[in-house]
Design a protein around this motif. Sequence first.
Motif, short mmCIF file in Angstrom:
data_model
loop_
_atom_site.label_atom_id
_atom_site.label_comp_id
_atom_site.label_asym_id
_atom_site.label_seq_id
_atom_site.Cartn_x
_atom_site.Cartn_y
_atom_site.Cartn_z
N VAL A 26 0.87 -1.17 0.00
CA VAL A 26 0.00 0.00 0.00
C VAL A 26 0.91 1.22 0.00
N ASN A 27 0.68 2.13 -0.91
CA ASN A 27 1.52 3.32 -1.01
C ASN A 27 1.53 4.13 0.27
N ASP A 28 2.68 4.74 0.57
CA ASP A 28 2.69 5.73 1.64
C ASP A 28 2.03 7.00 1.12
N ILE A 29 1.72 7.92 2.01
CA ILE A 29 0.90 9.07 1.64
C ILE A 29 1.55 9.92 0.55
N SER A 30 2.87 9.97 0.51
CA SER A 30 3.53 10.78 -0.50
C SER A 30 3.40 10.20 -1.90
N ARG A 31 3.07 8.89 -1.98
CA ARG A 31 2.95 8.23 -3.29
C ARG A 31 1.50 8.00 -3.68
N ILE A 32 0.57 8.47 -2.88
CA ILE A 32 -0.84 8.43 -3.27
C ILE A 32 -1.07 9.66 -4.15
N GLN A 33 -0.81 9.47 -5.43
CA GLN A 33 -0.76 10.60 -6.36
C GLN A 33 -1.88 10.50 -7.39
N ARG A 34 -2.32 11.65 -7.81
CA ARG A 34 -3.44 11.70 -8.77
C ARG A 34 -3.02 11.16 -10.13
N ILE A 35 -3.95 10.45 -10.76
CA ILE A 35 -3.73 9.95 -12.12
C ILE A 35 -4.90 10.43 -12.99
N ASP A 36 -4.62 10.65 -14.26
CA ASP A 36 -5.63 11.15 -15.17
C ASP A 36 -6.56 10.02 -15.61
N VAL A 37 -7.85 10.24 -15.49
CA VAL A 37 -8.85 9.25 -15.90
C VAL A 37 -10.01 9.96 -16.58
N SER A 38 -10.80 9.17 -17.30
CA SER A 38 -12.03 9.67 -17.92
C SER A 38 -13.22 9.17 -17.12
N PRO A 39 -14.16 10.03 -16.75
CA PRO A 39 -15.30 9.59 -15.94
C PRO A 39 -16.06 8.42 -16.53
N ARG A 40 -16.19 8.37 -17.85
CA ARG A 40 -17.00 7.30 -18.46
C ARG A 40 -16.41 5.91 -18.24
N GLU A 41 -15.13 5.85 -17.85
CA GLU A 41 -14.50 4.55 -17.62
C GLU A 41 -15.02 3.86 -16.36
N PHE A 42 -15.77 4.59 -15.53
CA PHE A 42 -16.22 4.05 -14.25
C PHE A 42 -17.74 3.90 -14.18
N SER A 43 -18.38 3.83 -15.34
CA SER A 43 -19.84 3.70 -15.36
C SER A 43 -20.31 2.29 -15.06
N ALA A 44 -19.48 1.28 -15.38
CA ALA A 44 -19.84 -0.12 -15.10
C ALA A 44 -19.27 -0.51 -13.75
N ARG A 45 -20.12 -0.57 -12.74
CA ARG A 45 -19.67 -0.82 -11.37
C ARG A 45 -20.13 -2.18 -10.90
#
Length: 223
Positions: A90-109
């Motif tokens: 599990v990443n330490d807090i300094s490595r919990i970094q934002r990544i670019d994503v597209s919202p439509r990729e998370f429609s199928a849950r």
Amino acid sequence: VLQEGVQIDEVAVVCESIVAFLSSVEGVQNITHALRPGVNYASILGWERHNFPAQLPGDLKSFLSLSNGLSLTWSIDHAGEELHIGNMHVNDISRIQRIDVSPREFSARGALADGAEEAPLRTVSEALAFDIDSEAHDGRVALVYINGDKDAAEVWFQDLSCKWHFIANNFTDYFRLVVMHVGLPRWQYAFTPLGPDPASKYWLGLVGPKPGMLNGAAGGDAK
């Protein structure tokens, strides 16, 4: 495994249980784990200020306040050759970094229902994602905030084709899965239509998962 108000030694108890289980598996060797000092409140506020408007979910804050990330590795003697197989991370807090994503990729849950060709769809207009395991095999694991919910997040896995797959409702549920699979490579592919590759299936059958092995250390339901 984790709850709000969890005691300081509970992450250590979980790790000790995993080490005990792995030590009982024939051929497993060189088990190493490092518990890191927890982060302070100022570090959490700093992360949230830097990544505004996202806020760390309560269960992940609890985890990081006990141990700033996690690393547990192990290898196995296979036909006289040492293979470095396991890596619970599990990443330490300094490595919990934002990544670019597209919202439509998370429609199928969620997982596919029996006989269904597609998971249920939902409307996703906004998504923020953060890497929580930079050492994942053949993919990426992310904490994903959906539709402006800035203090609760799901966990998703991106495979090598760059498609995202739902894994867990929250960090607590995801961490339970991490524990069950004891750091086996590519276990997250069990949550994709492709499924684990033959090598991963072999190691899964040999070493894990064993749902009952942490009964003494598991906490209550996720909140």
